[in-house]
Design an enzyme around this catalytic site. Structure first.
Site, PDB file in Angstrom:
ATOM      1  N   LYS A   1      31.955   5.690  26.111  1.00  0.00           N
ATOM      2  CA  LYS A   1      31.529   4.907  27.272  1.00  0.00           C
ATOM      3  C   LYS A   1      32.232   3.560  27.190  1.00  0.00           C
ATOM      4  O   LYS A   1      32.673   3.135  26.111  1.00  0.00           O
ATOM      5  CB  LYS A   1      30.010   4.695  27.220  1.00  0.00           C
ATOM      6  CG  LYS A   1      29.368   4.437  28.553  1.00  0.00           C
ATOM      7  CD  LYS A   1      28.977   5.709  29.261  1.00  0.00           C
ATOM      8  CE  LYS A   1      28.187   5.424  30.520  1.00  0.00           C
ATOM      9  NZ  LYS A   1      27.691   6.619  31.162  1.00  0.00           N
TER      10      LYS A   1
ATOM     11  N   GLY B   1      14.117   6.753  44.032  1.00  0.00           N
ATOM     12  CA  GLY B   1      15.520   6.380  44.254  1.00  0.00           C
ATOM     13  C   GLY B   1      16.109   7.167  45.396  1.00  0.00           C
ATOM     14  O   GLY B   1      16.192   8.395  45.326  1.00  0.00           O
TER      15      GLY B   1
ATOM     16  N   GLY C   1      19.194   6.703  46.536  1.00  0.00           N
ATOM     17  CA  GLY C   1      20.645   6.460  46.483  1.00  0.00           C
ATOM     18  C   GLY C   1      21.417   7.760  46.652  1.00  0.00           C
ATOM     19  O   GLY C   1      20.919   8.721  47.258  1.00  0.00           O
ATOM     20  N   ASN C   2      22.620   7.804  46.100  1.00  0.00           N
ATOM     21  CA  ASN C   2      23.491   8.976  46.290  1.00  0.00           C
ATOM     22  C   ASN C   2      22.798  10.265  45.885  1.00  0.00           C
ATOM     23  O   ASN C   2      22.757  11.227  46.647  1.00  0.00           O
ATOM     24  CB  ASN C   2      24.761   8.826  45.439  1.00  0.00           C
ATOM     25  CG  ASN C   2      25.574   7.635  45.874  1.00  0.00           C
ATOM     26  OD1 ASN C   2      25.724   7.390  47.066  1.00  0.00           O
ATOM     27  ND2 ASN C   2      26.090   6.884  44.915  1.00  0.00           N
ATOM     28  N   VAL C   3      22.252  10.284  44.659  1.00  0.00           N
ATOM     29  CA  VAL C   3      21.661  11.522  44.144  1.00  0.00           C
ATOM     30  C   VAL C   3      20.299  11.781  44.794  1.00  0.00           C
ATOM     31  O   VAL C   3      20.034  12.901  45.262  1.00  0.00           O
ATOM     32  CB  VAL C   3      21.530  11.468  42.598  1.00  0.00           C
ATOM     33  CG1 VAL C   3      20.790  12.689  42.071  1.00  0.00           C
ATOM     34  CG2 VAL C   3      22.910  11.369  41.947  1.00  0.00           C
TER      35      VAL C   3
ATOM     36  N   TYR D   1      19.072  11.003  47.598  1.00  0.00           N
ATOM     37  CA  TYR D   1      19.213  11.449  48.991  1.00  0.00           C
ATOM     38  C   TYR D   1      19.674  12.911  49.058  1.00  0.00           C
ATOM     39  O   TYR D   1      19.100  13.729  49.783  1.00  0.00           O
ATOM     40  CB  TYR D   1      20.209  10.528  49.692  1.00  0.00           C
ATOM     41  CG  TYR D   1      20.700  11.008  51.033  1.00  0.00           C
ATOM     42  CD1 TYR D   1      19.856  11.020  52.148  1.00  0.00           C
ATOM     43  CD2 TYR D   1      22.013  11.450  51.200  1.00  0.00           C
ATOM     44  CE1 TYR D   1      20.312  11.471  53.385  1.00  0.00           C
ATOM     45  CE2 TYR D   1      22.473  11.895  52.420  1.00  0.00           C
ATOM     46  CZ  TYR D   1      21.617  11.902  53.506  1.00  0.00           C
ATOM     47  OH  TYR D   1      22.081  12.345  54.728  1.00  0.00           O
TER      48      TYR D   1
HETATM   49  P1  NAD Z   1      22.556   4.847  43.260  1.00  0.00           P
HETATM   50  O1  NAD Z   1      22.879   3.493  42.770  1.00  0.00           O
HETATM   51  O2  NAD Z   1      23.295   5.411  44.442  1.00  0.00           O
HETATM   52  O3  NAD Z   1      21.006   4.947  43.628  1.00  0.00           O
HETATM   53  C1  NAD Z   1      19.994   4.395  42.835  1.00  0.00           C
HETATM   54  C2  NAD Z   1      18.906   3.903  43.784  1.00  0.00           C
HETATM   55  O4  NAD Z   1      17.779   3.524  43.011  1.00  0.00           O
HETATM   56  C3  NAD Z   1      19.317   2.691  44.607  1.00  0.00           C
HETATM   57  O5  NAD Z   1      19.163   2.965  45.978  1.00  0.00           O
HETATM   58  C4  NAD Z   1      18.360   1.590  44.127  1.00  0.00           C
HETATM   59  O6  NAD Z   1      17.984   0.704  45.155  1.00  0.00           O
HETATM   60  C5  NAD Z   1      17.193   2.406  43.639  1.00  0.00           C
HETATM   61  N1  NAD Z   1      16.341   1.702  42.673  1.00  0.00           N
HETATM   62  C6  NAD Z   1      16.707   0.903  41.634  1.00  0.00           C
HETATM   63  N2  NAD Z   1      15.629   0.444  40.982  1.00  0.00           N
HETATM   64  C7  NAD Z   1      14.557   1.000  41.603  1.00  0.00           C
HETATM   65  C8  NAD Z   1      13.160   0.922  41.380  1.00  0.00           C
HETATM   66  N3  NAD Z   1      12.636   0.176  40.412  1.00  0.00           N
HETATM   67  N4  NAD Z   1      12.332   1.627  42.216  1.00  0.00           N
HETATM   68  C9  NAD Z   1      12.839   2.369  43.195  1.00  0.00           C
HETATM   69  N5  NAD Z   1      14.162   2.469  43.466  1.00  0.00           N
HETATM   70  C10 NAD Z   1      15.001   1.791  42.687  1.00  0.00           C
HETATM   71  O7  NAD Z   1      22.709   5.821  41.994  1.00  0.00           O
HETATM   72  P2  NAD Z   1      22.897   7.398  42.003  1.00  0.00           P
HETATM   73  O8  NAD Z   1      24.342   7.736  41.962  1.00  0.00           O
HETATM   74  O9  NAD Z   1      22.036   7.991  43.066  1.00  0.00           O
HETATM   75  O10 NAD Z   1      22.306   7.778  40.574  1.00  0.00           O
HETATM   76  C11 NAD Z   1      20.900   7.766  40.366  1.00  0.00           C
HETATM   77  C12 NAD Z   1      20.611   7.874  38.877  1.00  0.00           C
HETATM   78  O11 NAD Z   1      21.190   9.064  38.377  1.00  0.00           O
HETATM   79  C13 NAD Z   1      21.198   6.741  38.030  1.00  0.00           C
HETATM   80  O12 NAD Z   1      20.316   6.466  36.967  1.00  0.00           O
HETATM   81  C14 NAD Z   1      22.484   7.334  37.489  1.00  0.00           C
HETATM   82  O13 NAD Z   1      22.837   6.745  36.252  1.00  0.00           O
HETATM   83  C15 NAD Z   1      22.084   8.774  37.296  1.00  0.00           C
HETATM   84  N6  NAD Z   1      23.190   9.701  37.355  1.00  0.00           N
HETATM   85  C16 NAD Z   1      24.012   9.704  38.404  1.00  0.00           C
HETATM   86  C17 NAD Z   1      25.084  10.576  38.450  1.00  0.00           C
HETATM   87  C18 NAD Z   1      26.032  10.602  39.613  1.00  0.00           C
HETATM   88  O14 NAD Z   1      26.958  11.414  39.579  1.00  0.00           O
HETATM   89  N7  NAD Z   1      25.854   9.798  40.630  1.00  0.00           N
HETATM   90  C19 NAD Z   1      25.304  11.466  37.374  1.00  0.00           C
HETATM   91  C20 NAD Z   1      24.395  11.477  36.300  1.00  0.00           C
HETATM   92  C21 NAD Z   1      23.345  10.575  36.313  1.00  0.00           C
END
Ligand code: NAD
Length: 341
Positions: A78, A178, A180-182, A184
């Site tokens: 990392k 959450g 966000g991307n995942v 949703y």
């Molecule tokens: P993202 O940043 O698109 O979405 C995260 C969302 O969580 C944001 O909308 C943020 O406002 C919200 N958030 C933060 N703190 C919060 C809280 N206390 N209460 C409620 N909502 C809160 O991230 P993502 O890509 O959707 O990833 C989500 C999680 O999955 C992260 O922890 C990431 O490390 C993990 N992850 C993502 C991937 C990937 O490919 N995107 C892969 C493995 C793991």
């Protein structure tokens, strides 16, 4: 410098500093037994360089376990670039980071992570070929969020089969923390499977937009852990499983995409004692690293799809062995992963 739990638990640690540009980049290589160390690059603010080093070592270690568990020909690594007000030329910073990655001759492969996206990785790619998360088309095998989401739904299917004796997610109530991307994408996929979804996000505008689009309930983030549901799905931030939240949980299953959901290993014990089935985060969210492995050319796209589908079996193995060994699932997952590196 004070190391915390991460003390010495790293194979190589590289630090590059440039006073002229403000660059402070750290790459931790935890293990390369199975292949090059793949893991994302964070561009975030830290209270100190010590904090950044401890964080990157902890995260690199987690990547070793995740890739080993997913059966990938990859090790764990990392990187972090410390974000601070002294940085004026972000382009230059990421070019320098790319040069650092390139100097390791493939020992480390980088990817986007918190604070970085395809934009930054494209800059890195001007200096090294050891980079992924570029040229991805959304909701495809090249999209890490999509692959993470499909894999997470597989993990949920295995969890409900085991814990609720259900052969589908139809009628299952899932609370997604959450949007966000995942979060949703998972919500969309769950609705397609007939599940009932309630969602939260600290970003109210985003929450309302996505809840309205999907016609699902939006809930307040502060009290979300108390939501009545079958699956609580952390898809926001790490450390969310701690003694305070676990005591409030009403869900019999915790299965989400967020990395490092357990505040510490004791949180896994507490979930186990409270009879809550915790699907270890790195087992459930492996779709992202599987996707990155294909982008890096270490496996084919067909293999990536099959490995992603295989998350169902990984979850089944972990939960069955947990029952057999009478040990928490986080312990069992670590035990299984450690056999592989
Ligand atoms: P993202 O940043 O698109 O979405 C995260 C969302 O969580 C944001 O909308 C943020 O406002 C919200 N958030 C933060 N703190 C919060 C809280 N206390 N209460 C409620 N909502 C809160 O991230 P993502 O890509 O959707 O990833 C989500 C999680 O999955 C992260 O922890 C990431 O490390 C993990 N992850 C993502 C991937 C990937 O490919 N995107 C892969 C493995 C793991």
């Amino acid at each position: 410098m004070k190391f915390l739990n991460a003390e010495l638990d790293v194979k190589n640690l590289y630090i590059k500093q440039d006073a002229a540009t403000g660059l402070i980049a750290i790459i931790a290589i935890h293990n390369t037994t199975n292949g090059p160390a793949l893991g994302g690059c964070r561009f975030v603010n830290y209270a100190s360089v010590d904090d950044a080093i401890n964080d990157v070592i902890r995260l690199a270690r987690a990547m070793t376990y995740k890739s080993a568990m997913a059966g990938l020909p990859l090790g764990g690594g990392k990187s972090v670039i410390i974000s601070h007000p002294g940085i004026t030329d972000k382009q230059k910073i990421f070019e320098q980071f790319g040069e650092l990655v390139d100097s390791l001759n493939g020992e480390y492969i980088t990817a986007s992570d918190s604070g970085t996206s395809e934009t930054e990785m494209k800059i890195v790619a001007t200096r090294t070929k050891h980079v992924t998360s570029i040229n991805k088309s959304s909701e495809s095998l090249d999209d890490t969020a999509y692959m993470t989401s499909v894999g997470l739904v597989r993990a949920m299917e295995a969890a409900v089969a085991y814990r609720l004796n259900k052969d589908s997610l139809s009628g299952v109530r899932v609370a997604i923390q959450g949007a966000g991307n995942v979060g949703y994408l998972v919500a969309k996929m769950l609705l397609d499977k007939g599940a009932e979804v309630v969602i939260t996000d600290k970003n109210t505008e985003l929450l309302n937009m996505r809840a309205n689009e999907l016609a699902i309930s939006a809930a307040h983030p502060e009290t979300f852990a108390e939501t009545e549901c079958d699956i609580f799905a952390p898809c926001a931030l790490g450390g969310v499983m701690n003694s305070a939240t676990i005591a409030k949980l009403k869900a019999p299953i915790v299965c989400g995409a967020a990395n490092n959901q357990l505040q510490d290993q004791m949180a896994g014990e507490q979930l186990y004692e409270n009879n809550i089935l915790y699907i270890p985060d790195y087992v459930a969210n492996a779709g992202g690293v599987i996707c990155a492995a294909a982008q890096a050319g270490t496996i084919s796209k067909d293999e990536s799809w099959n490995k992603m589908l295989n998350i169902y079996d990984s979850v089944t193995n972990v939960v069955s062995l947990s029952q057999e060994m009478k040990k928490p699932t986080n312990f069992v997952a670590n035990y299984l992963a450690e056999q592989r590196f």
